[in-house]
Design a protein around this motif. Sequence first.
Motif, mmCIF file in Angstrom:
data_model
loop_
_atom_site.group_PDB
_atom_site.id
_atom_site.type_symbol
_atom_site.label_atom_id
_atom_site.label_comp_id
_atom_site.label_asym_id
_atom_site.label_seq_id
_atom_site.Cartn_x
_atom_site.Cartn_y
_atom_site.Cartn_z
ATOM 1 N N ALA A 302 0.833 -1.206 0.000
ATOM 2 C CA ALA A 302 0.000 0.000 0.000
ATOM 3 C C ALA A 302 0.868 1.256 0.000
ATOM 4 C CB ALA A 302 -0.934 0.000 1.208
ATOM 5 N N ALA A 303 0.310 2.343 -0.550
ATOM 6 C CA ALA A 303 1.068 3.590 -0.693
ATOM 7 C C ALA A 303 1.468 4.186 0.653
ATOM 8 C CB ALA A 303 0.242 4.598 -1.490
ATOM 9 N N ASN A 304 0.678 3.926 1.691
ATOM 10 C CA ASN A 304 0.979 4.529 3.006
ATOM 11 C C ASN A 304 1.796 3.607 3.907
ATOM 12 O OD1 ASN A 304 -1.148 2.679 3.423
ATOM 13 N ND2 ASN A 304 -1.784 3.766 5.279
ATOM 14 N N VAL A 305 2.328 2.505 3.349
ATOM 15 C CA VAL A 305 3.119 1.553 4.139
ATOM 16 C C VAL A 305 4.541 1.500 3.593
ATOM 17 C CG1 VAL A 305 3.374 -0.858 4.846
ATOM 18 C CG2 VAL A 305 1.090 0.179 4.726
ATOM 19 N N ARG A 306 5.504 1.544 4.494
ATOM 20 C CA ARG A 306 6.919 1.454 4.096
ATOM 21 C C ARG A 306 7.599 0.378 4.933
ATOM 22 N NH1 ARG A 306 8.366 6.197 5.271
ATOM 23 N NH2 ARG A 306 9.719 5.912 7.084
ATOM 24 N N VAL A 307 8.369 -0.470 4.266
ATOM 25 C CA VAL A 307 9.149 -1.507 4.952
ATOM 26 C C VAL A 307 10.581 -1.002 5.084
ATOM 27 C CG1 VAL A 307 10.006 -3.872 4.874
ATOM 28 C CG2 VAL A 307 7.691 -3.351 4.054
ATOM 29 N N GLU A 308 11.032 -0.880 6.313
ATOM 30 C CA GLU A 308 12.368 -0.346 6.598
ATOM 31 C C GLU A 308 13.255 -1.473 7.126
ATOM 32 O OE1 GLU A 308 15.385 1.475 6.439
ATOM 33 O OE2 GLU A 308 13.758 2.957 6.180
ATOM 34 N N THR A 309 14.336 -1.757 6.413
ATOM 35 C CA THR A 309 15.229 -2.852 6.818
ATOM 36 C C THR A 309 16.534 -2.350 7.425
ATOM 37 O OG1 THR A 309 16.114 -2.958 4.563
ATOM 38 C CG2 THR A 309 14.272 -4.421 5.104
ATOM 39 N N THR A 310 16.727 -1.050 7.473
ATOM 40 C CA THR A 310 17.919 -0.489 8.118
ATOM 41 C C THR A 310 17.815 -0.687 9.626
ATOM 42 O OG1 THR A 310 17.996 1.208 6.390
ATOM 43 C CG2 THR A 310 19.361 1.562 8.334
ATOM 44 N N GLY A 311 18.900 -1.046 10.241
ATOM 45 C CA GLY A 311 18.894 -1.320 11.667
ATOM 46 C C GLY A 311 18.537 -0.112 12.513
ATOM 47 N N ILE A 312 17.980 -0.371 13.686
ATOM 48 C CA ILE A 312 17.580 0.687 14.620
ATOM 49 C C ILE A 312 18.711 0.931 15.615
ATOM 50 C CG2 ILE A 312 15.944 1.338 16.424
ATOM 51 C CD1 ILE A 312 13.868 -0.429 15.023
ATOM 52 N N THR A 313 19.027 2.207 15.822
ATOM 53 C CA THR A 313 20.039 2.546 16.826
ATOM 54 C C THR A 313 19.426 3.047 18.127
ATOM 55 O OG1 THR A 313 20.228 4.786 15.914
ATOM 56 C CG2 THR A 313 21.775 3.129 15.093
ATOM 57 N N ALA A 314 18.271 3.712 18.027
ATOM 58 C CA ALA A 314 17.674 4.280 19.248
ATOM 59 C C ALA A 314 16.222 4.669 18.999
ATOM 60 C CB ALA A 314 18.467 5.488 19.717
ATOM 61 N N ILE A 315 15.488 4.723 20.103
ATOM 62 C CA ILE A 315 14.167 5.359 20.104
ATOM 63 C C ILE A 315 14.362 6.753 20.684
ATOM 64 C CG2 ILE A 315 11.791 5.249 20.914
ATOM 65 C CD1 ILE A 315 12.499 2.942 19.100
ATOM 66 N N GLU A 316 13.853 7.757 19.975
ATOM 67 C CA GLU A 316 13.986 9.135 20.432
ATOM 68 C C GLU A 316 12.598 9.707 20.694
ATOM 69 O OE1 GLU A 316 16.448 11.351 17.763
ATOM 70 O OE2 GLU A 316 18.115 9.915 17.881
ATOM 71 N N PRO A 317 12.501 10.872 21.304
ATOM 72 C CA PRO A 317 11.183 11.434 21.626
ATOM 73 C C PRO A 317 10.254 11.551 20.425
ATOM 74 C CG PRO A 317 12.883 12.632 22.797
ATOM 75 C CD PRO A 317 13.597 11.675 21.891
ATOM 76 N N GLU A 318 10.812 11.794 19.232
ATOM 77 C CA GLU A 318 9.967 12.003 18.054
ATOM 78 C C GLU A 318 9.777 10.758 17.212
ATOM 79 O OE1 GLU A 318 12.644 13.943 18.743
ATOM 80 O OE2 GLU A 318 11.524 15.590 19.664
ATOM 81 N N GLY A 319 10.544 9.692 17.490
ATOM 82 C CA GLY A 319 10.391 8.507 16.652
ATOM 83 C C GLY A 319 11.555 7.553 16.742
ATOM 84 N N VAL A 320 11.868 6.911 15.618
ATOM 85 C CA VAL A 320 12.856 5.838 15.578
ATOM 86 C C VAL A 320 14.058 6.275 14.742
ATOM 87 C CG1 VAL A 320 13.269 3.428 14.949
ATOM 88 C CG2 VAL A 320 10.994 4.131 15.734
ATOM 89 N N ARG A 321 15.244 6.180 15.328
ATOM 90 C CA ARG A 321 16.482 6.541 14.633
ATOM 91 C C ARG A 321 17.142 5.255 14.119
ATOM 92 N NH1 ARG A 321 18.230 11.578 13.182
ATOM 93 N NH2 ARG A 321 17.780 12.346 15.321
ATOM 94 N N THR A 322 17.516 5.260 12.829
ATOM 95 C CA THR A 322 18.162 4.093 12.224
ATOM 96 C C THR A 322 19.642 4.342 12.005
ATOM 97 O OG1 THR A 322 17.325 4.891 10.081
ATOM 98 C CG2 THR A 322 16.114 3.114 11.155
ATOM 99 N N THR A 323 20.369 3.289 11.676
ATOM 100 C CA THR A 323 21.833 3.359 11.592
ATOM 101 C C THR A 323 22.325 4.289 10.490
ATOM 102 O OG1 THR A 323 21.836 1.384 10.188
ATOM 103 C CG2 THR A 323 22.157 1.057 12.558
ATOM 104 N N ASP A 324 21.479 4.614 9.525
ATOM 105 C CA ASP A 324 21.875 5.546 8.471
ATOM 106 C C ASP A 324 21.696 7.003 8.892
ATOM 107 O OD1 ASP A 324 19.149 5.718 8.503
ATOM 108 O OD2 ASP A 324 18.848 5.093 6.429
ATOM 109 N N GLY A 325 21.301 7.219 10.161
ATOM 110 C CA GLY A 325 21.131 8.560 10.688
ATOM 111 C C GLY A 325 19.744 9.142 10.519
ATOM 112 N N ALA A 326 18.885 8.446 9.792
ATOM 113 C CA ALA A 326 17.539 8.964 9.537
ATOM 114 C C ALA A 326 16.658 8.833 10.773
ATOM 115 C CB ALA A 326 16.905 8.217 8.375
ATOM 116 N N LEU A 327 15.811 9.844 10.970
ATOM 117 C CA LEU A 327 14.810 9.790 12.030
ATOM 118 C C LEU A 327 13.443 9.542 11.392
ATOM 119 C CD1 LEU A 327 13.905 10.162 14.987
ATOM 120 C CD2 LEU A 327 13.593 12.602 14.461
ATOM 121 N N HIS A 328 12.808 8.458 11.801
ATOM 122 C CA HIS A 328 11.492 8.110 11.281
ATOM 123 C C HIS A 328 10.455 8.553 12.311
ATOM 124 C CE1 HIS A 328 13.416 5.458 8.239
ATOM 125 N NE2 HIS A 328 14.322 5.315 9.206
#
Length: 493
Positions: A302-328
């Motif tokens: 579905a257009a509103n669903v994204r599968v993220e396979t990059t590893g998680i480094t931390a949970i932050e107040p605004e969301g999920v931080r992955t190893t590539d530095g992105a904040l989801h």
Amino acid sequence: MPRSAPSIVIIGTGFGGLGAAMELQRAGFGDFTILERAADLGGVWRENTYPGAGCDIPSPLYSFSYEPKSDWPKRFSGQADIQGYIRDVARKHNLLPRIRFGSEVTEAAYDDATGTWTVRLADGAELSCDVLISAVGQLSRPALPAIPGIESFRGQSFHSAEWNHDVELTGKKVAVIGTGASAVQFVPAIAPSTEQLTLFQRSAAWIMPKNDIEYSKLHHTLFQLLPFTRKAERLWFWTFCEFLALALVDVPPIRKLVTWIGKRQLRKQVADPELRAKLTPDYPAGCKRALFSNEYLPALTAANVRVETTGITAIEPEGVRTTDGALHEADVIVYGTGFKGTEFLWPMRIRGRGGRALEDDWAGGASAYKGITVPGYPNLFLVYGPNTNLGVGSIVYMIESQASYIRQALERLAPHAGRVLDTRTDRAADFDAGLQKRLDRTPWNFCGSWYRSANGRITNNWPGTVLSYRLQTRKLDPADHPLLPIGAKELSR
């Protein structure tokens, strides 16, 4: 009727606890109490109320053989219908008056001098019994991932087994961490209403077609008036599951068929080659439990669903931080991260002969003779204990086998006042050695999963068919279980 009726305490009111109670009740053992920590019965089917919750084993098979139900709403029933079945069975067998709700067991200790068990509850109450049966299961304690910053998240978060139905997901950004059996069910149920659902996948699952149907009134009539039709459906699924179970050790080529079916399902339901590559498992079929769904893979396209396979480094107040530095960014986080399945009986503390602690005896990984008894813990029996979980098949069938074995043990014990029943250490060691040898040949050794303890020992699963387990537990061998005088320090041979 036993000549000497022992007093019995059963812990848990899921399929295991009720199955043991009904087996003993039919045999004439009437002095038993069932302890339940919650305010209702049902075990995992009480706890797991997430959207889409249901069973991936057909209901005609995932039910007691002696308590068939002719009017299941569909072949693979949902949580509410399964819990309703459990309640109906308990009412029919008059088990509700035997249940003490709100009674959480914290400790059980064997008394060498009296040959009895003292069971201590969280509220400070104590019970004494001759026989203790633990039926707390393997999937009762949710596991949260060890991700830094979990407590810092500003939005709502919860585990799928503790679903917060007060949290509105419509129009929200939802992060789902985990792709196990629960996520496969709740993701398709919640995704359409979300603004954005991001699924954080550590490893892809083998997704198999789910041959589900809605049972019509005609089905219900046939199942009721012509019981052989209901039995035929049960036998068909039992046989199919047994066929798949052969792939674990005895007929490995069957795994190739499972792989082909899974890849075919993926090709049919996911057109995008990039997404399909993400959803292709990198481990052999059977290494983790195959999951059955017709909705999961389409939901991920579905257009509103994204599968993220990059590893998680931390949970932050605004969301999920992955190893590539992105904040989801996320408004809600749902943890579909399974259960602490290898920590058997925890947090209960079990003390056996001489004050020995079961947690110490199991420090290297839990084990039990046929998954039911542990040497040094007289008159203690486990339902759904170590190495009795299934990669495929109905756990209810396994529970019936265990309940029958426990009933035989009590029939052996009952005529002998002043004695307790234990298990020979050498027999238990030989059984475990043979079991581990077979487990070494299973695909469970070729990937990481909750089946394995921290030291790599597989403590949860049975490496074969349910029929092979039924045959091993069909008849109790008295030589395996000596009757000891109360206060005896050593096993008699």
